[in-house]
Scaffold this active site. Structure first.
Site, PDB file in Angstrom:
ATOM      1  N   ASN A   1       0.814  -1.232   0.000  1.00 32.06           N
ATOM      2  CA  ASN A   1       0.000   0.000   0.000  1.00 32.06           C
ATOM      3  C   ASN A   1       0.842   1.274   0.000  1.00 32.06           C
ATOM      4  O   ASN A   1       0.467   2.259  -0.646  1.00 32.06           O
ATOM      5  CB  ASN A   1      -1.006  -0.014   1.150  1.00 32.06           C
ATOM      6  CG  ASN A   1      -0.355  -0.043   2.504  1.00 32.06           C
ATOM      7  OD1 ASN A   1       0.683  -0.675   2.685  1.00 32.06           O
ATOM      8  ND2 ASN A   1      -0.928   0.651   3.445  1.00 32.06           N
TER       9      ASN A   1
ATOM     10  N   GLY B   1       1.941  -6.016   7.312  1.00 27.87           N
ATOM     11  CA  GLY B   1       1.006  -6.656   6.389  1.00 27.87           C
ATOM     12  C   GLY B   1      -0.240  -7.081   7.134  1.00 27.87           C
ATOM     13  O   GLY B   1      -0.592  -6.497   8.155  1.00 27.87           O
ATOM     14  N   SER B   2      -0.872  -8.117   6.629  1.00 25.26           N
ATOM     15  CA  SER B   2      -2.174  -8.490   7.195  1.00 25.26           C
ATOM     16  C   SER B   2      -2.009  -9.360   8.439  1.00 25.26           C
ATOM     17  O   SER B   2      -0.986 -10.036   8.631  1.00 25.26           O
ATOM     18  CB  SER B   2      -2.990  -9.228   6.140  1.00 25.26           C
ATOM     19  OG  SER B   2      -2.361 -10.459   5.842  1.00 25.26           O
ATOM     20  N   THR B   3      -3.045  -9.375   9.238  1.00 23.86           N
ATOM     21  CA  THR B   3      -3.041 -10.168  10.470  1.00 23.86           C
ATOM     22  C   THR B   3      -2.950 -11.661  10.140  1.00 23.86           C
ATOM     23  O   THR B   3      -2.255 -12.412  10.824  1.00 23.86           O
ATOM     24  CB  THR B   3      -4.310  -9.838  11.285  1.00 23.86           C
ATOM     25  OG1 THR B   3      -4.291  -8.414  11.537  1.00 23.86           O
ATOM     26  CG2 THR B   3      -4.355 -10.575  12.605  1.00 23.86           C
ATOM     27  N   ALA B   4      -3.619 -12.086   9.052  1.00 23.07           N
ATOM     28  CA  ALA B   4      -3.597 -13.510   8.694  1.00 23.07           C
ATOM     29  C   ALA B   4      -2.161 -13.952   8.365  1.00 23.07           C
ATOM     30  O   ALA B   4      -1.710 -15.015   8.814  1.00 23.07           O
ATOM     31  CB  ALA B   4      -4.511 -13.751   7.497  1.00 23.07           C
ATOM     32  N   THR B   5      -1.425 -13.135   7.603  1.00 22.77           N
ATOM     33  CA  THR B   5      -0.038 -13.496   7.273  1.00 22.77           C
ATOM     34  C   THR B   5       0.826 -13.486   8.530  1.00 22.77           C
ATOM     35  O   THR B   5       1.691 -14.354   8.716  1.00 22.77           O
ATOM     36  CB  THR B   5       0.539 -12.514   6.225  1.00 22.77           C
ATOM     37  OG1 THR B   5      -0.311 -12.519   5.081  1.00 22.77           O
ATOM     38  CG2 THR B   5       1.937 -12.897   5.807  1.00 22.77           C
ATOM     39  N   ALA B   6       0.569 -12.528   9.423  1.00 23.19           N
ATOM     40  CA  ALA B   6       1.354 -12.444  10.667  1.00 23.19           C
ATOM     41  C   ALA B   6       1.195 -13.719  11.494  1.00 23.19           C
ATOM     42  O   ALA B   6       2.156 -14.179  12.124  1.00 23.19           O
ATOM     43  CB  ALA B   6       0.900 -11.239  11.483  1.00 23.19           C
TER      44      ALA B   6
ATOM     45  N   GLU C   1       3.399  -5.296  12.343  1.00 22.61           N
ATOM     46  CA  GLU C   1       2.548  -4.103  12.153  1.00 22.61           C
ATOM     47  C   GLU C   1       1.413  -4.532  11.229  1.00 22.61           C
ATOM     48  O   GLU C   1       1.646  -4.796  10.043  1.00 22.61           O
ATOM     49  CB  GLU C   1       3.351  -2.973  11.493  1.00 22.61           C
ATOM     50  CG  GLU C   1       4.591  -2.528  12.264  1.00 22.61           C
ATOM     51  CD  GLU C   1       4.264  -1.657  13.460  1.00 22.61           C
ATOM     52  OE1 GLU C   1       3.089  -1.274  13.615  1.00 22.61           O
ATOM     53  OE2 GLU C   1       5.177  -1.386  14.250  1.00 22.61           O
TER      54      GLU C   1
ATOM     55  N   CYS D   1      -3.279   1.516   6.398  1.00 18.44           N
ATOM     56  CA  CYS D   1      -3.733   0.770   7.582  1.00 18.44           C
ATOM     57  C   CYS D   1      -4.393   1.689   8.602  1.00 18.44           C
ATOM     58  O   CYS D   1      -5.154   1.241   9.446  1.00 18.44           O
ATOM     59  CB  CYS D   1      -2.554   0.048   8.201  1.00 18.44           C
ATOM     60  SG  CYS D   1      -1.192   1.158   8.558  1.00 18.44           S
TER      61      CYS D   1
ATOM     62  N   GLU E   1       7.265   0.365  16.511  1.00 20.23           N
ATOM     63  CA  GLU E   1       8.418   0.878  15.777  1.00 20.23           C
ATOM     64  C   GLU E   1       8.373   2.396  15.843  1.00 20.23           C
ATOM     65  O   GLU E   1       7.378   2.977  16.274  1.00 20.23           O
ATOM     66  CB  GLU E   1       8.406   0.351  14.329  1.00 20.23           C
ATOM     67  CG  GLU E   1       8.610  -1.169  14.284  1.00 20.23           C
ATOM     68  CD  GLU E   1       8.782  -1.769  12.883  1.00 20.23           C
ATOM     69  OE1 GLU E   1       8.671  -1.043  11.885  1.00 20.23           O
ATOM     70  OE2 GLU E   1       9.020  -2.986  12.815  1.00 20.23           O
TER      71      GLU E   1
HETATM   72  P1  NAD Z   1      -0.046  -9.409   3.144  1.00 23.68           P
HETATM   73  O1  NAD Z   1       0.001  -9.911   4.544  1.00 23.68           O
HETATM   74  O2  NAD Z   1      -0.792 -10.186   2.142  1.00 23.68           O
HETATM   75  O3  NAD Z   1       1.429  -9.274   2.557  1.00 23.68           O
HETATM   76  C1  NAD Z   1       2.421  -8.494   3.183  1.00 23.68           C
HETATM   77  C2  NAD Z   1       3.779  -9.034   2.798  1.00 23.68           C
HETATM   78  O4  NAD Z   1       3.912 -10.340   3.339  1.00 23.68           O
HETATM   79  C3  NAD Z   1       4.001  -9.167   1.298  1.00 23.68           C
HETATM   80  O5  NAD Z   1       5.336  -8.837   1.003  1.00 23.68           O
HETATM   81  C4  NAD Z   1       3.728 -10.634   1.049  1.00 23.68           C
HETATM   82  O6  NAD Z   1       4.367 -11.148  -0.088  1.00 23.68           O
HETATM   83  C5  NAD Z   1       4.300 -11.245   2.318  1.00 23.68           C
HETATM   84  N1  NAD Z   1       3.771 -12.570   2.654  1.00 23.68           N
HETATM   85  C6  NAD Z   1       2.565 -13.110   2.333  1.00 23.68           C
HETATM   86  N2  NAD Z   1       2.484 -14.371   2.810  1.00 23.68           N
HETATM   87  C7  NAD Z   1       3.647 -14.628   3.455  1.00 23.68           C
HETATM   88  C8  NAD Z   1       4.158 -15.739   4.167  1.00 23.68           C
HETATM   89  N3  NAD Z   1       3.458 -16.875   4.311  1.00 23.68           N
HETATM   90  N4  NAD Z   1       5.394 -15.667   4.720  1.00 23.68           N
HETATM   91  C9  NAD Z   1       6.101 -14.522   4.600  1.00 23.68           C
HETATM   92  N5  NAD Z   1       5.694 -13.437   3.930  1.00 23.68           N
HETATM   93  C10 NAD Z   1       4.469 -13.479   3.372  1.00 23.68           C
HETATM   94  O7  NAD Z   1      -0.544  -7.916   3.244  1.00 23.68           O
HETATM   95  P2  NAD Z   1      -0.825  -6.925   2.036  1.00 23.68           P
HETATM   96  O8  NAD Z   1      -2.110  -7.341   1.406  1.00 23.68           O
HETATM   97  O9  NAD Z   1       0.403  -6.809   1.206  1.00 23.68           O
HETATM   98  O10 NAD Z   1      -0.996  -5.541   2.802  1.00 23.68           O
HETATM   99  C11 NAD Z   1      -2.200  -5.085   3.315  1.00 23.68           C
HETATM  100  C12 NAD Z   1      -2.237  -5.329   4.811  1.00 23.68           C
HETATM  101  O11 NAD Z   1      -1.150  -4.676   5.435  1.00 23.68           O
HETATM  102  C13 NAD Z   1      -3.487  -4.726   5.434  1.00 23.68           C
HETATM  103  O12 NAD Z   1      -3.983  -5.635   6.390  1.00 23.68           O
HETATM  104  C14 NAD Z   1      -2.968  -3.473   6.123  1.00 23.68           C
HETATM  105  O13 NAD Z   1      -3.711  -3.022   7.214  1.00 23.68           O
HETATM  106  C15 NAD Z   1      -1.619  -3.940   6.557  1.00 23.68           C
HETATM  107  N6  NAD Z   1      -0.755  -2.793   6.820  1.00 23.68           N
HETATM  108  C16 NAD Z   1      -0.403  -2.506   8.113  1.00 23.68           C
HETATM  109  C17 NAD Z   1       0.385  -1.406   8.391  1.00 23.68           C
HETATM  110  C18 NAD Z   1       0.799  -1.060   9.795  1.00 23.68           C
HETATM  111  O14 NAD Z   1       1.757  -0.318   9.936  1.00 23.68           O
HETATM  112  N7  NAD Z   1       0.134  -1.552  10.814  1.00 23.68           N
HETATM  113  C19 NAD Z   1       0.822  -0.590   7.345  1.00 23.68           C
HETATM  114  C20 NAD Z   1       0.450  -0.919   6.046  1.00 23.68           C
HETATM  115  C21 NAD Z   1      -0.338  -2.026   5.784  1.00 23.68           C
END
Ligand code: NAD
Length: 486
Positions: free
Chosen positions: A154, A230-235, A252, A286, A467
């Site tokens: 994003n 990234g997303s909570t599911a990936t985290a 984050e 986010c 951070e």
């Molecule tokens: P995402 O979780 O799909 O992907 C984020 C990153 O993780 C990408 O580089 C992706 O390739 C990588 N990834 C995906 N699966 C993985 C795995 N199994 N192992 C390791 N890495 C993996 O998220 P997105 O769709 O790219 O981003 C949108 C999300 O990010 C939204 O939920 C948004 O709220 C969040 N976000 C949070 C913040 C914050 O600072 N809190 C800032 C920006 C975006």
């Protein structure tokens, strides 16, 4: 850039561009066309990058903060000189307007390097003297080693540099994996790093998908810390994958951020800001507002004025400076965002403007782009998925409330806790409500005002750790306490 019209990216390992056998397509969201091929790296490429980072670590970590800061500042200067090129690339890759990239993403990315180049001097040690025991205690903050950095699509360059800058300022070396959907500015940054004199191996960039490149990085035994946005599911997957290695994690994550608007708010300022906080960057920040709770006595007036302002928030070709929003990141994401609007409709909600209401007038090349206008919904129950899940698009829901307690409890009634805004001219109320809201950041009578010295991060499912300034250095270092008795 390759000779053909499709841009082919290469990984950046040990200071050199290295081509990859496999690629994934990357789309221009404003036309729906493939314009770039991104390496589809896997364990082999990640291994090579980690080895290069490990090799570079002893030299880089033993340099003084001054020497490291010099390199960061040089890189910031070069980015600034290339600001326009970077802004154009970010817009093409992500779909955001060029204006947004030019005024927000790239300047803030430059600032990340300057900020951490300067703050590294202030956060690396503490000292205490115990006179009665003739003992001096001090702490030393040591870089951890090879940092794995994973960032989303994003705010591509901004969120990547938010991690790279403190990691290398503190003396770590890095393997970064940007989002496969927006890798171009990261690749351009590698060219600038070569020019800036970042030593080979200090920053390595491995492009590719999460399940292949990201997973290999998270599961690599020689990468002791992972900073992920990234997303909570990936985290959740990253947490499981890294658990056997006891890695240090900074997460984050997503948000479902409320705005709480009291009757005594400065309505003009509140509406102008809340439209921005709901829809900026296509709602793909986010920190964007997605639930607006308005005190009942001003609800009708607010709704009317807010919808009028949302209708003036223009969506269209990213290159047109009169547009506030460009295209959403992908076709799949557009469909997902639209499906939430359809769900709201099926649950009896009112769609005041946006998807399905305002047909877009787009220039011919953009007709297959992933556009969606600012969408305002009312009449959705708090238990609906529309009010509970992160939509991450230009969609916001408005609902009335009757008391302060009710507003706080509904604002807190989701699994996320990233940010919130509170609007009132009563100072006491502003403090009371801000203190009761479960969010890592609460803005009152404003939005997105950031002092990088202060902690950034989320509560509940919005993240683990913080951070920013001192918190970034705390994460990217290990602290050691040394007691000297004389
Ligand atoms: P995402 O979780 O799909 O992907 C984020 C990153 O993780 C990408 O580089 C992706 O390739 C990588 N990834 C995906 N699966 C993985 C795995 N199994 N192992 C390791 N890495 C993996 O998220 P997105 O769709 O790219 O981003 C949108 C999300 O990010 C939204 O939920 C948004 O709220 C969040 N976000 C949070 C913040 C914050 O600072 N809190 C800032 C920006 C975006």
């Amino acid at each position: 850039m390759s000779k053909s019209s499709v841009l082919v990216l290469e990984n950046f390992i040990g200071g050199k561009f290295v081509s990859c056998q496999r690629h994934v397509d990357s789309y221009d969201p404003s036309t729906g066309e493939v314009y770039c091929q991104v390496p589809d790296s896997g364990p082999e490429e990640v291994d090579a990058a980690v080895a290069a980072a490990k090799q570079a670590f002893p030299d880089w970590s033993s340099r003084s903060p001054e020497q490291r800061a010099q390199v960061l500042n040089k890189l910031a200067d070069l980015m600034e000189q290339n600001l326009e090129k970077l802004a154009q690339a970010e817009s093409r890759d992500q779909g955001k307007t060029v204006t947004f990239a030019r005024t927000v993403d790239i300047p803030r990315s430059v600032h990340n390097f300057r900020f951490f180049a300067s703050s590294v001097f202030h956060h690396l040690s503490d000292c205490s003297l115990m006179d009665h025991l003739s003992c001096l205690n001090y702490t030393q903050r040591c870089p951890v080693g090879v940092a794995g950095l994973i960032s989303p699509w994003n705010l591509p360059l901004y969120l990547l540099t938010w991690k790279v800058a403190p990691a290398i300022a503190a003396g770590n070396t890095v393997v970064a994996k940007p989002s496969e959907m927006t890798s171009v500015t990261a690749w351009m940054l590698c060219q600038l790093m070569q020019e800036a004199g970042v030593p080979p191996g200090v920053v390595n960039m491995v492009f590719g998908t999460g399940p292949r490149a990201g997973d290999a990085l998270v599961g690599h035994p020689d990468v002791p810390l992972i900073s992920f946005t990234g997303s909570t599911a990936t985290a959740q997957r990253i947490t499981e994958r890294s658990a056997p290695y006891c890695k240090k994690l900074s997460l984050e994550l997503g948000g479902k951020n409320p705005a709480v608007i009291f009757a005594d708010a400065d309505l003009e300022r509140c509406i102008e800001t809340t439209v921005r906080s709901s829809f900026s960057n296509q709602g793909e920040i986010c920190l964007c507002t997605s639930r607006i709770y308005v005190e009942r006595s001003i609800y009708s007036e607010f709704l009317h004025k807010f919808v009028s302002a949302a209708k003036r928030w223009k969506t269209g070709a990213p290159s047109d400076p009169s547009n506030n929003n460009g295209a959403l990141i992908s076709k799949e994401h557009l469909e997902k965002v639209r499906s939430f609007v359809a769900l709201a409709k099926s649950e009896g909600a009112v769609i005041h403007c946006g998807e399905g209401v305002d047909p877009l007038v787009l220039p011919e090349p953009n007709r297959s782009g992933y556009f969606m206008p600012a969408t305002v919904i009312s009449g959705v129950s708090d238990t609906s998925r529309v009010m509970q899940e992160e939509i991450f698009g230009p969609v916001t829901c408005i609902s009335p409330f009757d008391s302060e307690d009710e507003a706080v409890s509904r604002a807190n009634g989701v699994r996320y806790g990233l940010s919130a805004t509170v609007w009132s001219t009563d100072v006491g109320k502003v403090h009371r409500v801000a203190q009761r809201i479960q969010a890592g950041l609460v803005w009152t009578n404003c939005w997105l005002v950031r002092d990088l010295n202060l902690p950034f991060g989320g509560m509940k499912n919005s993240g683990v750790g913080r951070e920013g300034g001192k918190d970034s250095f705390n994460f990217f270092t290990e602290v050691k306490t040394i007691a000297i008795k004389h």
